[in-house]
Design a protein around this motif. Structure first.
Motif, PDB file in Angstrom:
ATOM      1  N   GLN A 160     -17.281  21.839  -5.817  1.00  0.00           N
ATOM      2  CA  GLN A 160     -16.223  22.813  -6.068  1.00  0.00           C
ATOM      3  C   GLN A 160     -14.884  22.379  -5.499  1.00  0.00           C
ATOM      4  O   GLN A 160     -13.832  22.679  -6.066  1.00  0.00           O
TER       5      GLN A 160
ATOM      6  N   ILE B 117     -12.357  20.548  -7.880  1.00  0.00           N
ATOM      7  CA  ILE B 117     -11.660  21.272  -8.953  1.00  0.00           C
ATOM      8  C   ILE B 117     -10.404  21.913  -8.369  1.00  0.00           C
ATOM      9  O   ILE B 117     -10.480  22.705  -7.432  1.00  0.00           O
ATOM     10  N   GLN B 118      -9.251  21.549  -8.913  1.00  0.00           N
ATOM     11  CA  GLN B 118      -7.983  22.120  -8.498  1.00  0.00           C
ATOM     12  C   GLN B 118      -7.418  22.975  -9.622  1.00  0.00           C
ATOM     13  O   GLN B 118      -7.805  22.832 -10.787  1.00  0.00           O
ATOM     14  N   ARG B 119      -6.522  23.883  -9.284  1.00  0.00           N
ATOM     15  CA  ARG B 119      -5.994  24.819 -10.265  1.00  0.00           C
ATOM     16  C   ARG B 119      -4.476  24.774 -10.287  1.00  0.00           C
ATOM     17  O   ARG B 119      -3.817  24.706  -9.240  1.00  0.00           O
TER      18      ARG B 119
ATOM     19  N   GLY C 242      -7.769  24.395 -14.800  1.00  0.00           N
ATOM     20  CA  GLY C 242      -8.477  23.539 -13.867  1.00  0.00           C
ATOM     21  C   GLY C 242      -8.264  22.076 -14.179  1.00  0.00           C
ATOM     22  O   GLY C 242      -8.142  21.678 -15.340  1.00  0.00           O
TER      23      GLY C 242
ATOM     24  N   ASN D 291      -7.542  17.404 -17.189  1.00  0.00           N
ATOM     25  CA  ASN D 291      -7.820  18.840 -17.329  1.00  0.00           C
ATOM     26  C   ASN D 291      -9.281  19.045 -17.703  1.00  0.00           C
ATOM     27  O   ASN D 291      -9.833  18.302 -18.536  1.00  0.00           O
TER      28      ASN D 291
ATOM     29  N   SER E 290     -19.231  23.335  -9.245  1.00  0.00           N
ATOM     30  CA  SER E 290     -18.605  23.895 -10.435  1.00  0.00           C
ATOM     31  C   SER E 290     -19.266  23.254 -11.647  1.00  0.00           C
ATOM     32  O   SER E 290     -19.539  22.051 -11.655  1.00  0.00           O
TER      33      SER E 290
END
Length: 398
Positions: free
Chosen positions: A314, A317-319, A325, A340, A351
């Protein structure tokens, strides 16, 4: 001229020439070391994991309620006054065990009367048969009218029918007498006594005398949205997902997990008009009686499996500000590349990525702080013993 001579003299000296060569080599080595240090300083050390597809379960958590495996409302089948109660409230009873005694005096008398009527009918039938048997040879010799014989034969048959009728009456009376003792229809735990000694009960009453419930095993009824179930069945039909496990786990109201697993047995074929949900039923062992009928619980199970998904830590994963994401991967040129991805849910500490990742991608999971697109990387496997993120200056100082 003097300066020129001194220079030639100094160059012709062998010790001076060796010292000059050593100095030149040392300066070259220092220059190369400084270049390597500057190159390492420009590289960002990161740790990566290699993306591999896997089949990921799709867990669901449904509101549920426990239901007794068997429930029986003990009711009287005859009318009378309760004389005795044979059970202790809240205890386990077995099927056929006497629970109540209704006054049997009227029903015993009915049995006696039916027995007497049957005996009388049998005597009459015997006499009618003898009369018909005597009339038969006389009628053949025309000593009596054939009509007399016919009437005698009919009387004998009527008497036999009366015997059968009184026999049925006696059977009914005996059954009613047996019903004065009210037995347990099933084995289980009996609740409180709803009718006491001296109470008048009847076969037509709507109130039960007591309720028996069998709670081992135990049913658990789960409610799932009809739209979710339809979407799942559509995905199963198109091959988007595969059937999951039928094993179910329960989360109790206090947050604890029930230690024994259950199994999904069936799904209703109709939708509740009031709630728009479909009922799924699971069965759980309940040897210790921890589950009680009517408890609210949460049922958790893997309803389907998603093939070809990727489990990514997890933290990788960056937002963006709009919620998009993305991940950073190690490019073929050794530089950071932004990608992406679609990650709509999680599974345990991962994730679940369904789009944007390819098999073999080196996904950066360590050293992401401040990492930008196109940054030069020194990438090592995340499981490597090398300390990811160690600075070049620290390496130089060592």
């Amino acid at each position: 001229m003097k300066h020129f001579l001194l220079t030639r003299a100094s160059l012709s000296s062998k010790p001076a020439l060796a010292a000059l060569a050593l100095t030149t080599l040392a300066l070259g080595a220092c220059s190369q070391s400084d270049g390597d240090t500057r190159k390492e300083a420009r590289e960002t050390q990161v740790g990566f994991v290699v993306a591999k597809p896997s089949t990921v379960p799709i867990p669901v958590a449904l509101n549920a309620r426990t239901v007794a495996f068997e429930t029986s409302e003990v009711r009287p089948q005859v009318t009378g006054v309760i004389q005795k109660v044979y059970f202790a409230q809240g205890t386990r009873v077995r099927a056929g065990q006497p629970l109540f005694q209704i006054d049997p005096s009227l029903y015993r008398a009915a049995v006696n009367q039916a027995q007497a009527n049957l005996a009388s009918a049998r005597a009459s039938a015997a006499a009618a048969r003898l009369k018909a048997d005597r009339y038969k040879p006389l009628a053949d010799m025309e000593a009596v009218a054939k009509q007399d014989y016919t009437d005698a034969l009919a009387d004998a048959r009527v008497a036999d029918a009366a015997v059968a009728q009184y026999k049925a009456t006696l059977d009914t009376a005996r059954i009613n007498l047996r019903y004065t003792t009210v037995p347990a229809p099933i084995s289980g735990i009996i609740g409180r006594n709803l009718s006491t000694v001296g109470a008048l009960v009847s076969a037509s009453q709507t109130d039960a005398l007591a309720v028996i419930q069998r709670s081992d095993p135990m049913y658990v009824d789960m409610q799932q949205s009809a739209s979710e179930l339809v979407a799942l069945r559509r995905q199963l039909r198109t091959g988007g997902v595969t059937p999951g496990s039928t094993q179910v786990h329960l989360k109790l109201d206090d947050g604890s997990i029930y230690p024994l697993a259950g199994t999904v047995k069936f799904s209703e074929v109709t939708v509740d008009e009031d709630t728009g949900t479909v009922t799924l039923r699971a069965q759980f062992p309940n040897p210790d009686g921890l589950l009680l009928p009517g408890m609210f619980v949460t049922a958790q199970f893997d309803q389907a499996n998603a093939p070809g998904a990727y489990l990514i830590p997890q933290g990788a994963i960056q937002r963006d500000f709009d919620g998009t994401g993305y991940i950073m991967v190690v490019g073929n040129d050794g530089k950071a590349v932004r990608r992406n991805v679609t990650a709509e849910r999680t599974y345990k500490t991962y994730s679940v990525v369904t789009k944007g990742v390819q098999t073999g991608d080196k996904i950066i999971v360590q050293g992401l702080n401040g990492l930008r697109q196109g940054a030069a990387l020194k990438a090592v496997a995340a499981s490597s013993e090398e300390k990811v993120g160690a600075s070049a200056s620290a390496a130089k100082g060592s």
